[in-house]
Design an enzyme around this catalytic site. Structure first.
Site, PDB file in Angstrom:
ATOM      1  N   GLN A  88      54.629 -34.930  14.025  1.00  0.00           N
ATOM      2  CA  GLN A  88      54.950 -34.332  14.538  1.00  0.00           C
ATOM      3  C   GLN A  88      54.607 -33.833  15.992  1.00  0.00           C
ATOM      4  O   GLN A  88      53.311 -33.624  15.255  1.00  0.00           O
ATOM      5  CB  GLN A  88      55.890 -32.815  13.678  1.00  0.00           C
ATOM      6  N   GLU A 143      53.454 -23.869   7.228  1.00  0.00           N
ATOM      7  CA  GLU A 143      53.278 -22.478   7.344  1.00  0.00           C
ATOM      8  C   GLU A 143      52.063 -21.664   7.181  1.00  0.00           C
ATOM      9  O   GLU A 143      50.806 -20.947   7.729  1.00  0.00           O
ATOM     10  CB  GLU A 143      54.472 -21.911   8.350  1.00  0.00           C
ATOM     11  N   ASP A 163      54.511 -29.644   0.896  1.00  0.00           N
ATOM     12  CA  ASP A 163      54.479 -29.581   2.349  1.00  0.00           C
ATOM     13  C   ASP A 163      54.394 -31.283   2.787  1.00  0.00           C
ATOM     14  O   ASP A 163      53.009 -31.596   2.185  1.00  0.00           O
ATOM     15  CB  ASP A 163      54.006 -28.749   3.768  1.00  0.00           C
ATOM     16  N   ASP A 194      56.257 -35.256  -0.319  1.00  0.00           N
ATOM     17  CA  ASP A 194      57.216 -35.643   0.006  1.00  0.00           C
ATOM     18  C   ASP A 194      57.949 -34.031  -1.255  1.00  0.00           C
ATOM     19  O   ASP A 194      57.686 -34.708  -1.856  1.00  0.00           O
ATOM     20  CB  ASP A 194      57.979 -36.784   0.011  1.00  0.00           C
ATOM     21  N   ALA A 195      58.432 -33.763  -0.988  1.00  0.00           N
ATOM     22  CA  ALA A 195      58.842 -31.867  -2.263  1.00  0.00           C
ATOM     23  C   ALA A 195      60.115 -32.585  -2.903  1.00  0.00           C
ATOM     24  O   ALA A 195      59.824 -32.855  -3.831  1.00  0.00           O
ATOM     25  CB  ALA A 195      59.762 -31.186  -1.422  1.00  0.00           C
ATOM     26  N   ASP A 212      62.210 -24.301   1.758  1.00  0.00           N
ATOM     27  CA  ASP A 212      61.985 -22.973   3.162  1.00  0.00           C
ATOM     28  C   ASP A 212      61.966 -24.922   3.815  1.00  0.00           C
ATOM     29  O   ASP A 212      60.728 -25.093   4.594  1.00  0.00           O
ATOM     30  CB  ASP A 212      60.387 -22.888   2.724  1.00  0.00           C
TER      31      ASP A 212
END
Lengths: 367, 367, 367, 367
Positions: A88, A143, A163, A194-195, A212
């Site tokens: 991204q 974040e 994350d 990857d969670a 989250d």
């Protein structure tokens, strides 16, 4: 792949000096923990920004399509930092109404002036309801603000933040100094993965697992982290006895709670014995936002006074949004929303997912 | 086919009938009281609208400048009715996200799909807290929805609705059929006058006075109806013993409650012995909205169950937003807003008024 | 003053009269023929509008998606009239930058302040190039402005205007008074029919045929009126010897002329012996617009002076945009556009149509 | 202060590698000189961009307020570079409809896909009308595109480009590679200074002086470079015999030419013996744009063929917008605009300046 990140100091030296000066001023303001104390300085800053704006209107605007024919549009006074990962684009911009704003793939993730509402809400209710939370697993949260809030609990010995996007994590560690302390805490374990894969492969259990995550969006893989099979087969086995799952659950406003909130609520209700939905208005999201807690052990009845007592005893630093009375209000959804939740029959599966338009938090964990 | 056209009068009967059909359908939907029952039909309608929109994007948009650099923008699919008074323009438009919307001077007053939140909130808390309200005086409220809610209380014998603009009242009476029953109630007394002048000259006292006024806006005369001298000298003498004033009090969100809400709260606190602020998120206003109740006699502690009991016993028809639990949530403002309210020292006078940018409800009572 | 209101019928007569006055003023201004003479009055009006706007920003906006990510957005200060036909919605609105604007299905058709550019351009070049035009057939043009310009030529004995939508014609006849004279001319023959069907069935031939059609848009039937087979089989047989076809041909700007303009040009070039493209910037369309003339007889070389001479001798009333020098400029497309036109090989057929996004004039003749 | 800049190679190594790859692709596309040859590649790129956009709408938008109630809004897909000088912020962004766009203080200066229209128009007419231009002085023009066009004339031995903002010059030299060749030309002399001060103090005279300045805007100092006293006292003495001044002159559209264009034209007419206004539509400016040439020696009558001959003989590289026919069209303003110019009496002085709203090119030379 399990990567353990070493913590290094923010390389502020990399910015050019002009930017550094301005940047630091603003970054300082983004510090949620100091928000109220710095209120006057902040208001002065906002006033100056607005006076400047008298002479010159904004020409860069961020537009969020809340729905196809509903837009939330705010002025951008400055592009602060730009970056990109394999997943991204990453941008930090100075917005006029909401202060600094973090955008992933052009979608608002977090706004300086009200991120404390979202992050206090996703973290503290579950940790306060738990009798003695020692370990926390955060799905997403790159974040750093969710970790920051979890680490305020002195009983918490370990926070795993998982994350998928290392660039986002690096970007936030460098540019969002309000989370610098959290990022450098020895209690934080940072995992780039990857969670789902991480939970599947890890051998630990946790007292609290926090979702989250970005919203379920059509075409994104993240919606699988809201499905009954994920909750049942992958996540629940990783909760200790008394453990609590809490997940962000999309918009929960009068007009938007049927998009995914009621379905996530019902899916958890069909998967866990005890489920508690709650909500709060987050201005920069242009809506009331929803979260759901779930556990197989009963939630105790906690009175306002007990909540305040636990906040005082467990939490280091001040909360700005949440106290006993506020938690009461969040838990007491209005009649209209409750009626929908009570009557909801949809279960979120990979074959029958629900999606939201383009609301709020997006694309964070996409592969 | 070759048709030579004779000049004839426009066949308004033709397209009127087309319009009429659509109009009636929509007007029916605007009926808040039937909203939940008609949910499926409504969702079908919204779905159809949105499918139509797939082919053709909106080209008319309503843009509200919440602040100078923050816009709330929604698509308009149809202009339903237009009018004008000596005070303002009056428009009823079909918005895509919020259903039918009433605009005065181009400002959103009320939206079909969520007006029940605002109107249940401004009316029922005060009437439920009052032990036996028989008479209600509404300052403003020309749309009729506030009167509609007040008339749901079977103990209320008389509702005086005092709006300055006869055209608005006429327009709403004809075009917003969901309030038709209210407008034709023998318990409603409709007065066209300035609310201040009306209260000054009238000899009655009331159990509840409701300020359904536009926001204090710079240059508008309406802000005088938020001043301490008005409350003290004009309004309070018209309250019966045990009487309650409730007024809308502007935006009460995390980022907006300092504009006027905290000041109106403090002004009432300096004028009445007992003051109760509350708030709820109204989607079409793009913010959490605030109201304040005030009285010189103590508000009783009413538990959820008692609230629900009073609703059941006093109110004819169903409420869609408010019940005991919702009222609790509305009264429990969050920590951040409470802190501001507790510390507020500003008193709203004619010389030290506060104004809001252009938020929400506007210009209703301007002369 | 305490006025108890009796429920009476809406006094539409009252606000209608208010509206009427304003309406008439504005309608008067829309009169293109008087534009320049009334310039001062007009500028006064615009100035007043803008001063009013200082106090209050527009809240209704018209947004045209020129392309998917390019918007042309202008403020609407008043909805003047609304209507609907079986084909489309019809609205007349007062825009701030362009004066009164006619919208069909929410698409701008014509703007008071610059419609003379479009309508002088579509009509006069062909009529001036023709040695002695007596009969004109207009495909579309229900607004009446194209007929108004054609009727300025004193040599023209008959104008057939063939529009499919009677309601649009009626609406414009009643609300756009600047075309009133044209609508009542004994030389105008008004036909409500599909232009293709009308041409097929009629027995007459014409000196000039004007395609005042909406743009070719995907899904609309109107694109068939731009195909080679239509031009060859239906239209050309209806042209007298020396007859000229002129059609609007979509956007012709530096960045937009490849959408449909070059294809329409080439299609006509493959169908007629002589083809002349031209263009002019139309502000309210946010682009340079294109037209193409075509004939099987050679266009004469006409010098500026001859053009001015013909204007003076043939045209009653003044032109505001076009004179000999302007016509020269319109015919001299720039190098970039010429290069595209010269190299274009696409032919517009029913199977290989090209479409434009949502530009400008739309949906006028849809079935 | 007179700073002569040494030319160095663009430090592309400074970009991170991810960006570099993308950046170079885009930068390559911005090369106006290769534009037409690379059309297919470019169209492929645009197509890809638009397909991407199908999945995800733009969320960053650039909004230009053409007038108070008229907006030109386009999507930004990427922030490419950010910078700042003591005068202004500098941004290079990827817009969807216009390719790369240079913004100074948030105002569009130049867009990749149509900058050749503006820059060919401001440079070549004057240089082609001059019998043998050897020296050119550019006021402003820091972007480098005006110099690039001037240097295409093989007879030109020296181009002095005088911009006040060194950071802008450095930024453009590094990030806008299509001007790299121009920046490294030994015929270019780069001066960082205020244009007025530079002209006052320099001892040379020039064959052509080009005013590539920002528009006269209220509060900006740049408007003094449009005043009669500047033209008369400072600029004219620096023109050789036969010398030509050409200046950009603001919007020249049907609705906008009265803002400043007619006044600049008249001011020059009152100052020079021979004055030639011309105009062309520039899509990214959302308007037709105007320029004016002025000289104290008569402009020759040059026919199309002669213009084409001069282009062929004097210019190295291809022009994409301008040829003999195009120049004809630009010079032949339409009747409406000519009428205004002919009747204009306003003279632009420091005490009676005219300003435009916020149109197009802005703030370039502000101190």
């Amino acid at each position: 792949m399990h990567t353990k990140i070493e913590i290094k100091h923010a390389q502020t030296s990399k910015h050019d000096s002009l930017h550094e000066k301005r940047g630091q001023k603003l970054v300082g303001l983004f510090n949620g923990m100091e928000k109220v104390k710095e209120k006057e300085e902040e208001e002065e800053h906002v006033k100056n920004c607005k006076q400047q704006q008298q002479q010159q209107r904004c020409s860069l605007w961020f537009e969020e399509e809340v729905e196809r024919d509903l837009r939330w549009v705010y002025g951008i006074s400055k592009i602060l930092h730009i970056g990109a990962s394999e997943f991204q684009t990453i941008e930090l911009v100075q917005s006029v109404p909401f202060g600094k704003v973090l955008l992933l793939d052009g979608k608002l993730q977090s706004a300086e002036l009200d991120e404390f509402v979202y992050h206090e809400s996703i973290v503290h209710p579950a940790l306060l309801y738990h009798s003695n939370p020692k370990s926390v697993f955060i799905m997403g949260g790159g974040e750093g603000s969710t970790a920051r809030e979890a680490l305020k609990h002195s009983c918490v010995k370990k926070v795993v933040m998982c994350d998928i996007d290392q660039e986002v994590v690096d970007f936030c560690r460098h540019h969002m100094t309000e989370n610098a302390e959290a990022f450098s805490s020895p209690r934080l374990e940072l995992v780039i993965n990857d969670a789902r894969a991480e939970l599947e492969s890890c051998n630990e259990k946790f007292d609290v697992i926090i979702g989250d995550l970005n919203d379920p969006v059509d075409g994104g893989p993240c919606f699988t982290l809201y499905t009954q099979s994920f909750y049942m087969n992958i996540l629940k086995p990783k909760l200790n006895f008394g453990g609590i799952l809490v997940t962000q659950a999309g918009p929960a406003g009068i007009l938007s709670h049927r998009e995914v909130y009621s379905s996530i609520y019902n899916t958890l209700r069909q998967t866990f014995k005890y489920v508690v939905p709650y909500a709060a208005h987050v201005p920069s999201f242009a809506d009331t936002w929803g979260w759901v807690m779930a556990s197989d052990q009963a939630f105790p009845m906690i009175k306002m006074e007990e909540t305040n007592y636990r906040i005082q005893n467990r939490i280091q630093g001040e909360l700005h949004f949440l106290d006993g009375q506020t938690l009461c209000a969040m838990l007491a959804l209005n009649k209209h929303v409750w009626k929908t939740l009570a009557g909801e029959t949809h279960i979120f599966t990979e074959d029958s997912a629900r999606f939201i338009h383009g609301h709020g938090r997006a694309f964070k964990n996409q592969k």
